[in-house]
Write a protein that holds these residues in place. Structure first.
Motif, mmCIF file in Angstrom:
data_model
loop_
_atom_site.group_PDB
_atom_site.id
_atom_site.type_symbol
_atom_site.label_atom_id
_atom_site.label_comp_id
_atom_site.label_asym_id
_atom_site.label_seq_id
_atom_site.Cartn_x
_atom_site.Cartn_y
_atom_site.Cartn_z
ATOM 1 N N SER A 106 0.832 -1.203 0.000
ATOM 2 C CA SER A 106 0.000 0.000 0.000
ATOM 3 C C SER A 106 0.871 1.259 0.000
ATOM 4 C CB SER A 106 -0.930 -0.014 1.219
ATOM 5 O OG SER A 106 -1.686 1.164 1.260
ATOM 6 N N ASP A 107 1.966 1.229 0.754
ATOM 7 C CA ASP A 107 2.890 2.376 0.723
ATOM 8 C C ASP A 107 3.426 2.597 -0.685
ATOM 9 O OD1 ASP A 107 3.281 3.833 3.166
ATOM 10 O OD2 ASP A 107 4.016 1.968 4.049
ATOM 11 N N LEU A 108 3.737 1.503 -1.377
ATOM 12 C CA LEU A 108 4.224 1.638 -2.759
ATOM 13 C C LEU A 108 3.120 2.179 -3.665
ATOM 14 C CD1 LEU A 108 6.346 -1.622 -3.236
ATOM 15 C CD2 LEU A 108 7.143 0.677 -2.663
ATOM 16 N N SER A 109 1.882 1.725 -3.437
ATOM 17 C CA SER A 109 0.767 2.180 -4.286
ATOM 18 C C SER A 109 0.601 3.690 -4.178
ATOM 19 C CB SER A 109 -0.534 1.458 -3.911
ATOM 20 O OG SER A 109 -1.103 2.010 -2.736
ATOM 21 N N GLY A 110 0.755 4.205 -2.967
ATOM 22 C CA GLY A 110 0.597 5.644 -2.762
ATOM 23 C C GLY A 110 1.695 6.474 -3.422
ATOM 24 N N LYS A 111 2.782 5.801 -3.787
ATOM 25 C CA LYS A 111 3.880 6.495 -4.469
ATOM 26 C C LYS A 111 3.862 6.251 -5.970
ATOM 27 C CE LYS A 111 4.003 8.133 -1.501
ATOM 28 N NZ LYS A 111 3.908 9.572 -1.267
ATOM 29 N N GLY A 112 2.887 5.470 -6.430
ATOM 30 C CA GLY A 112 2.792 5.179 -7.860
ATOM 31 C C GLY A 112 3.818 4.175 -8.343
ATOM 32 N N ALA A 113 4.333 3.345 -7.421
ATOM 33 C CA ALA A 113 5.398 2.405 -7.790
ATOM 34 C C ALA A 113 4.843 1.023 -8.136
ATOM 35 C CB ALA A 113 6.397 2.274 -6.641
ATOM 36 N N ARG A 114 5.557 0.334 -9.017
ATOM 37 C CA ARG A 114 5.239 -1.063 -9.348
ATOM 38 C C ARG A 114 6.093 -1.940 -8.436
ATOM 39 N NH1 ARG A 114 3.624 -3.003 -14.211
ATOM 40 N NH2 ARG A 114 4.344 -1.142 -15.296
ATOM 41 N N PRO A 115 5.463 -2.761 -7.572
ATOM 42 C CA PRO A 115 6.263 -3.550 -6.634
ATOM 43 C C PRO A 115 7.071 -4.622 -7.354
ATOM 44 C CG PRO A 115 3.952 -4.154 -6.476
ATOM 45 C CD PRO A 115 4.021 -3.000 -7.437
ATOM 46 N N CYS A 116 8.297 -4.876 -6.891
ATOM 47 C CA CYS A 116 9.067 -5.957 -7.496
ATOM 48 C C CYS A 116 9.490 -7.021 -6.496
ATOM 49 C CB CYS A 116 10.249 -5.434 -8.302
ATOM 50 S SG CYS A 116 11.038 -3.969 -7.734
ATOM 51 N N LEU A 122 -1.863 6.702 -11.875
ATOM 52 C CA LEU A 122 -1.708 8.111 -11.472
ATOM 53 C C LEU A 122 -0.307 8.609 -11.820
ATOM 54 C CD1 LEU A 122 -3.261 8.445 -7.885
ATOM 55 C CD2 LEU A 122 -4.227 9.266 -10.041
ATOM 56 N N ALA A 123 0.693 7.772 -11.507
ATOM 57 C CA ALA A 123 2.079 8.190 -11.726
ATOM 58 C C ALA A 123 2.411 8.236 -13.218
ATOM 59 C CB ALA A 123 3.031 7.234 -11.003
ATOM 60 N N GLU A 124 1.976 7.203 -13.942
ATOM 61 C CA GLU A 124 2.342 7.120 -15.357
ATOM 62 C C GLU A 124 1.726 8.252 -16.166
ATOM 63 O OE1 GLU A 124 1.520 3.132 -16.619
ATOM 64 O OE2 GLU A 124 3.537 2.481 -16.047
ATOM 65 N N ALA A 125 0.488 8.619 -15.821
ATOM 66 C CA ALA A 125 -0.181 9.683 -16.574
ATOM 67 C C ALA A 125 0.073 11.053 -15.938
ATOM 68 C CB ALA A 125 -1.677 9.398 -16.669
ATOM 69 N N ASN A 126 0.860 11.069 -14.859
ATOM 70 C CA ASN A 126 1.195 12.327 -14.183
ATOM 71 C C ASN A 126 -0.062 13.114 -13.809
ATOM 72 O OD1 ASN A 126 2.876 14.201 -13.086
ATOM 73 N ND2 ASN A 126 3.398 15.214 -15.019
ATOM 74 N N ILE A 127 -1.032 12.403 -13.227
ATOM 75 C CA ILE A 127 -2.322 13.023 -12.900
ATOM 76 C C ILE A 127 -2.310 13.649 -11.511
ATOM 77 C CG2 ILE A 127 -4.745 12.496 -12.405
ATOM 78 C CD1 ILE A 127 -4.661 10.400 -14.589
ATOM 79 N N ALA A 128 -1.629 13.004 -10.563
ATOM 80 C CA ALA A 128 -1.681 13.474 -9.170
ATOM 81 C C ALA A 128 -0.506 14.389 -8.886
ATOM 82 C CB ALA A 128 -1.657 12.283 -8.221
ATOM 83 N N SER A 129 -0.756 15.454 -8.135
ATOM 84 C CA SER A 129 0.346 16.337 -7.745
ATOM 85 C C SER A 129 0.974 15.892 -6.425
ATOM 86 C CB SER A 129 -0.137 17.789 -7.663
ATOM 87 O OG SER A 129 -1.314 17.883 -6.904
ATOM 88 N N ALA A 130 0.217 15.131 -5.616
ATOM 89 C CA ALA A 130 0.734 14.612 -4.348
ATOM 90 C C ALA A 130 -0.126 13.427 -3.950
ATOM 91 C CB ALA A 130 0.665 15.684 -3.259
ATOM 92 N N ALA A 131 0.439 12.511 -3.155
ATOM 93 C CA ALA A 131 -0.358 11.357 -2.713
ATOM 94 C C ALA A 131 0.268 10.704 -1.492
ATOM 95 C CB ALA A 131 -0.485 10.319 -3.837
ATOM 96 N N ALA A 132 -0.572 9.954 -0.773
ATOM 97 C CA ALA A 132 -0.128 9.114 0.342
ATOM 98 C C ALA A 132 -1.124 7.978 0.455
ATOM 99 C CB ALA A 132 -0.100 9.918 1.645
ATOM 100 N N ASP A 133 -0.728 6.869 1.084
ATOM 101 C CA ASP A 133 -1.752 5.860 1.339
ATOM 102 C C ASP A 133 -2.394 6.168 2.689
ATOM 103 O OD1 ASP A 133 0.415 4.910 2.923
ATOM 104 O OD2 ASP A 133 -0.423 2.892 2.870
#
Ligand code: ADP
Ligand code: MG
Length: 334
Positions: free
Chosen positions: A77-87, A209-220
């Motif tokens: 969830s922390d990664l989701s809030g940063k727009g990251a793809r978990p590996c 959100l991250a890929e399309a650069n839609i959000a200016s800020a986020a958190a989970d």
């Protein structure tokens, strides 16, 4: 490690038996001292850790596979809030003597199920024994394109405030798990309890959100909607208004709130693991389209304002536009 954790298995047997089958190629079979990970060119690593202590962060009566999934999902969830793809992830265990092979087997099966669901692998970890309670810790790694991570601090005055999913289910679900809300229909109790025990990290949405650069800020949302909206506001040096009547509430939670007016508990209870984010008003159509495409409820619940006082403030506004009294914004997970 000096003494054997929990079972009659030594540390190396335990790792080989339960955890090596979960490891990806980066883990080198868990036969080396460290993992070796090569980020894709043009990507950055997003790294986050969350630990849980039995009796503090989980009730202790859960099935080991559900404990494993919850621990992993809280990190994802922390990664989701940063727009990251978990590996992948590192797993650290402090095991009391009561943890045996059957517990570890079930715990590993929960990890395996979620690894498959979320497309991640185990990189490695550490195992120690402890005279205290069970402590579990995961460090999760995610990838973003260069400079694409969504930060807490990027919101501007005039940005809208949004949240995914519904809010308050987990706070009420914890009460259900403790034997509360017996007056609710069994189906609604089961829904709320599941929302508490098995959060659903909004990875696909965060990534979009991250890929399309839609959000200016986020958190989970882990500490509570108001607290985490406040974290974004503080990091962005802004105030934020949250419109109480726009908060997305599930039918089960709405029944509780209608009965005894617990809206504030829903907005501050925490453990929702949704994404709270800021976006420009020009993104409203793009966000509606994305929500529809992903079949995910996404609600516009407020707006950011220039800071009025000495420090960032969260205002909860009632239907009449007047600020409501809030004695605390959220829950401190310590
Ligand atoms: P060290 O002695 O250097 O701490 P260990 O012998 O503990 O290393 O670990 C050996 C390997 O097993 C490493 O690859 C480590 O990442 C892995 N490992 C140890 N504990 C765990 C665990 N709980 N989960 C996953 N991998 C583990
Ligand atoms: Mg070593």
């Amino acid at each position: 490690m000096s003494s054997e954790p929990g079972s009659t298995l030594g540390e190396f047997d335990l790792i080989a038996k339960y955890f090596a089958p979960l490891a990806g190629p980066e883990g080198l079979g868990l036969k080396d001292d460290a993992a070796l990970f090569t980020p894709k060119p043009g990507t950055q690593l997003v790294i986050t850790a969350d630990a849980m202590t039995a009796g503090v962060h989980f009730l202790g009566d859960e099935q080991p596979d559900v404990i494993a999934q919850r621990l992993l999902r809280v990190n994802l969830s922390d990664l989701s809030g940063k727009g990251a793809r978990p590996c992948g992830y590192l797993l650290s265990l402090a095991l009391p003597g009561t943890v045996d092979g059957s517990w570890l087997k079930a715990f590993a099966s929960g990890l395996k199920a979620d690894q498959e669901q979320f497309g991640i692998v185990l990189f490695g970890g550490d195992t120690v024994s402890t005279p205290g309670p069970l402590v579990l810790s995961i460090t999760a790694f995610g990838e973003v394109s260069q400079d694409a991570m969504i930060r807490r601090g990027g919101a501007d005055a005039g940005d809208d405030l949004y949240v995914t999913g519904t809010i308050g289910d987990a706070a009420f679900g914890l009460e259900v798990a403790r034997g509360g809300f017996l007056e609710l229909p069994a189906k609604q109790r089961a829904y709320l309890e599941c929302r508490y025990r098995l959060p659903q990290p909004r990875l696909a949405f965060g990534l979009a959100l991250a890929e399309a650069n839609i959000a200016s800020a986020a958190a989970d949302v882990s500490d509570g909607l108001l607290a985490d909206a406040g974290h974004v506001a503080i990091a962005s040096c802004l105030d934020v208004d949250v419109f109480a009547d726009r908060a997305p509430i599930s039918p089960a939670a709405a029944e509780i709130i209608a009965g005894d007016g617990r809206l504030l508990q829903a907005l501050t209870g925490g453990d929702d693991y949704e994404i709270v984010f800021a976006a420009k008003p020009s993104q409203r159509d793009a966000l509606s389209a994305l929500a529809e495409q992903q079949s995910l409820q996404v609600s516009r619940i407020g707006a950011f304002r220039a800071i009025a006082g000495a420090q960032s403030e969260v205002r909860l506004l009632g239907a009449d536009g007047a600020p409501m009294n809030i004695d605390r914004l959220g829950y401190s997970h310590r």
